[in-house]
Design an enzyme around this catalytic site. Sequence first.
Site, PDB file in Angstrom:
ATOM      1  N   LYS A 189      -0.251   6.274   8.983  1.00  0.00           N
ATOM      2  CA  LYS A 189      -0.946   7.089  10.109  1.00  0.00           C
ATOM      3  C   LYS A 189      -1.394   6.510  11.092  1.00  0.00           C
ATOM      4  O   LYS A 189      -2.791   6.521  11.442  1.00  0.00           O
ATOM      5  CB  LYS A 189      -1.711   8.247   9.470  1.00  0.00           C
ATOM      6  CG  LYS A 189      -1.256   9.207   8.329  1.00  0.00           C
ATOM      7  CD  LYS A 189      -2.359  10.151   7.837  1.00  0.00           C
ATOM      8  CE  LYS A 189      -1.736  11.414   7.191  1.00  0.00           C
ATOM      9  NZ  LYS A 189      -3.018  12.020   6.637  1.00  0.00           N
TER      10      LYS A 189
ATOM     11  N   ASP B 258      -4.334   4.596   6.441  1.00  0.00           N
ATOM     12  CA  ASP B 258      -4.829   5.941   7.284  1.00  0.00           C
ATOM     13  C   ASP B 258      -5.958   5.338   8.261  1.00  0.00           C
ATOM     14  O   ASP B 258      -5.531   4.871   9.310  1.00  0.00           O
ATOM     15  CB  ASP B 258      -5.795   6.684   6.415  1.00  0.00           C
ATOM     16  CG  ASP B 258      -6.009   8.206   6.942  1.00  0.00           C
ATOM     17  OD1 ASP B 258      -5.969   8.229   7.920  1.00  0.00           O
ATOM     18  OD2 ASP B 258      -6.362   8.918   6.041  1.00  0.00           O
TER      19      ASP B 258
ATOM     20  N   ASP C 179      -2.319  11.159  -4.262  1.00  0.00           N
ATOM     21  CA  ASP C 179      -2.950  12.144  -5.401  1.00  0.00           C
ATOM     22  C   ASP C 179      -3.726  13.037  -4.400  1.00  0.00           C
ATOM     23  O   ASP C 179      -4.171  12.902  -3.259  1.00  0.00           O
ATOM     24  CB  ASP C 179      -3.944  11.491  -6.294  1.00  0.00           C
ATOM     25  CG  ASP C 179      -5.277  10.793  -5.585  1.00  0.00           C
ATOM     26  OD1 ASP C 179      -5.149  10.184  -4.710  1.00  0.00           O
ATOM     27  OD2 ASP C 179      -6.199  11.364  -6.096  1.00  0.00           O
TER      28      ASP C 179
ATOM     29  N   GLU D  34       0.850  -1.418   0.034  1.00  0.00           N
ATOM     30  CA  GLU D  34      -0.050  -0.061  -0.105  1.00  0.00           C
ATOM     31  C   GLU D  34       0.759   1.054  -0.070  1.00  0.00           C
ATOM     32  O   GLU D  34       2.022   1.148   0.344  1.00  0.00           O
ATOM     33  CB  GLU D  34      -0.884   0.066   1.254  1.00  0.00           C
ATOM     34  CG  GLU D  34      -2.234  -0.482   0.798  1.00  0.00           C
ATOM     35  CD  GLU D  34      -3.188   0.179   0.319  1.00  0.00           C
ATOM     36  OE1 GLU D  34      -2.654   1.182  -0.419  1.00  0.00           O
ATOM     37  OE2 GLU D  34      -4.396   0.118   0.412  1.00  0.00           O
ATOM     38  N   ASP D  35       0.239   2.533  -0.448  1.00  0.00           N
ATOM     39  CA  ASP D  35       0.933   3.556  -0.334  1.00  0.00           C
ATOM     40  C   ASP D  35       0.787   4.198   1.116  1.00  0.00           C
ATOM     41  O   ASP D  35       1.846   4.686   1.677  1.00  0.00           O
ATOM     42  CB  ASP D  35       0.831   4.708  -1.443  1.00  0.00           C
ATOM     43  CG  ASP D  35      -0.808   4.864  -1.529  1.00  0.00           C
ATOM     44  OD1 ASP D  35      -1.570   4.069  -0.936  1.00  0.00           O
ATOM     45  OD2 ASP D  35      -1.417   5.948  -2.009  1.00  0.00           O
TER      46      ASP D  35
ATOM     47  N   PHE E 217      -1.655  15.932   5.564  1.00  0.00           N
ATOM     48  CA  PHE E 217      -2.290  15.457   4.259  1.00  0.00           C
ATOM     49  C   PHE E 217      -1.141  15.834   3.056  1.00  0.00           C
ATOM     50  O   PHE E 217      -1.005  16.782   2.562  1.00  0.00           O
ATOM     51  CB  PHE E 217      -3.484  16.243   3.750  1.00  0.00           C
ATOM     52  CG  PHE E 217      -4.098  15.723   2.278  1.00  0.00           C
ATOM     53  CD1 PHE E 217      -4.674  14.766   2.358  1.00  0.00           C
ATOM     54  CD2 PHE E 217      -3.849  16.549   1.179  1.00  0.00           C
ATOM     55  CE1 PHE E 217      -5.305  14.118   0.955  1.00  0.00           C
ATOM     56  CE2 PHE E 217      -4.338  16.133  -0.082  1.00  0.00           C
ATOM     57  CZ  PHE E 217      -5.041  14.947  -0.218  1.00  0.00           C
ATOM     58  N   VAL E 218      -0.821  14.464   2.468  1.00  0.00           N
ATOM     59  CA  VAL E 218       0.345  14.665   1.609  1.00  0.00           C
ATOM     60  C   VAL E 218       0.149  13.962   0.367  1.00  0.00           C
ATOM     61  O   VAL E 218      -1.018  13.122  -0.055  1.00  0.00           O
ATOM     62  CB  VAL E 218       1.532  13.532   2.270  1.00  0.00           C
ATOM     63  CG1 VAL E 218       2.094  14.416   3.461  1.00  0.00           C
ATOM     64  CG2 VAL E 218       1.097  12.270   2.583  1.00  0.00           C
TER      65      VAL E 218
ATOM     66  N   ARG F 213       0.461  12.476  -8.428  1.00  0.00           N
ATOM     67  CA  ARG F 213       0.820  11.122  -8.181  1.00  0.00           C
ATOM     68  C   ARG F 213       2.172  10.933  -8.640  1.00  0.00           C
ATOM     69  O   ARG F 213       3.086   9.999  -8.094  1.00  0.00           O
ATOM     70  CB  ARG F 213      -0.045   9.988  -8.632  1.00  0.00           C
ATOM     71  CG  ARG F 213      -1.555   9.664  -8.226  1.00  0.00           C
ATOM     72  CD  ARG F 213      -1.959   8.549  -8.749  1.00  0.00           C
ATOM     73  NE  ARG F 213      -3.493   8.713  -8.620  1.00  0.00           N
ATOM     74  CZ  ARG F 213      -3.956   8.366  -7.548  1.00  0.00           C
ATOM     75  NH1 ARG F 213      -3.489   7.690  -6.671  1.00  0.00           N
ATOM     76  NH2 ARG F 213      -5.425   8.272  -7.690  1.00  0.00           N
TER      77      ARG F 213
HETATM   78  C1  PRP Z   1      -5.878   5.399  -0.337  1.00  0.00           C
HETATM   79  C2  PRP Z   1      -4.843   4.535  -0.090  1.00  0.00           C
HETATM   80  C3  PRP Z   1      -5.299   3.242   0.616  1.00  0.00           C
HETATM   81  C4  PRP Z   1      -6.441   3.884   1.410  1.00  0.00           C
HETATM   82  C5  PRP Z   1      -5.951   4.301   2.909  1.00  0.00           C
HETATM   83  O1  PRP Z   1      -6.661   4.939  -1.549  1.00  0.00           O
HETATM   84  O2  PRP Z   1      -4.150   4.006  -1.303  1.00  0.00           O
HETATM   85  O3  PRP Z   1      -5.759   2.282  -0.123  1.00  0.00           O
HETATM   86  O4  PRP Z   1      -6.710   5.143   0.772  1.00  0.00           O
HETATM   87  O5  PRP Z   1      -7.105   4.786   3.619  1.00  0.00           O
HETATM   88  P1  PRP Z   1      -7.835   4.162   4.548  1.00  0.00           P
HETATM   89  O6  PRP Z   1      -6.797   3.573   5.586  1.00  0.00           O
HETATM   90  O7  PRP Z   1      -8.660   5.180   5.557  1.00  0.00           O
HETATM   91  O8  PRP Z   1      -8.803   3.276   4.227  1.00  0.00           O
HETATM   92  P2  PRP Z   1      -7.629   5.744  -2.224  1.00  0.00           P
HETATM   93  O9  PRP Z   1      -9.072   5.427  -2.013  1.00  0.00           O
HETATM   94  O10 PRP Z   1      -7.310   7.300  -1.976  1.00  0.00           O
HETATM   95  O11 PRP Z   1      -7.257   5.258  -3.814  1.00  0.00           O
HETATM   96  P3  PRP Z   1      -5.894   5.511  -4.709  1.00  0.00           P
HETATM   97  O12 PRP Z   1      -4.763   4.343  -4.221  1.00  0.00           O
HETATM   98  O13 PRP Z   1      -6.384   5.103  -6.060  1.00  0.00           O
HETATM   99  O14 PRP Z   1      -5.588   6.805  -4.723  1.00  0.00           O
END
Ligand code: PRP
Length: 192
Positions: free
Chosen positions: A141, A113, A170, A109-110, A163-164, A176
């Site tokens: 986080k 949260d 993104d 994962e990136d 918020f990064v 990105r």
């Molecule tokens: C982001 C990130 C995780 C998720 C984390 O994805 O890549 O998958 O949010 O948030 P959480 O722990 O509160 O569930 P996003 O839905 O923004 O999609 P993306 O990867 O396509 O940007």
Amino acid sequence: MTTALMDGIARVVISEAEIARRVRELGREISADYRAGAAKDPRGRPLLVVGILKGAMPFMADLVRAMDIPLEYDFMAVSSYGNGTSPGEVRILKDLDCAIGRRDVLVVEDIVDTGHTLQHILAGLSARGPASLRVCTLLDKPHRREVEVPVDYVGFVLPENLFVVGYGLDYAEVYRNLPFVGVLKPEYIRDA
Ligand code: PRP
């Protein structure tokens, strides 16, 4: 009028060099762990690294090249409904191409949260009976967590109110492709 990519950036939080150094460390650590026994597949198949689109793409590309064990990779895409402050529902948009029964799986994962996305992904993957299931995230986080999720490898811990964007993360689908992680200028953030 076109806007330059850097115009919206207030400051760099994690530089390209810091990311590169940490990704190399993670690659070495993860490789060593799987060589030393983290791999549980009774048939000895290569580790399957699963990137969660879209955010994990740059991190995943660098991480797998920092790993020196045999591996395969695949991707999942998920979307979360909700307004960003409520957990919402997580839906699978693209599933894995391959079966994972009795295989070793590392989810990449990136950012983790609230944990809702990862919880949903891990529940779905666990139900398929992998031999082992671990998680690596570039950013964490932990203070924002609403559900407990196991995270085995963390690149950097962020404060909860930051918020990064960049290196896969993104804002409204943009930023990105920044090679670093940074924060936006307030005037570049539209009120919800
Ligand atoms: C982001 C990130 C995780 C998720 C984390 O994805 O890549 O998958 O949010 O948030 P959480 O722990 O509160 O569930 P996003 O839905 O923004 O999609 P993306 O990867 O396509 O940007």
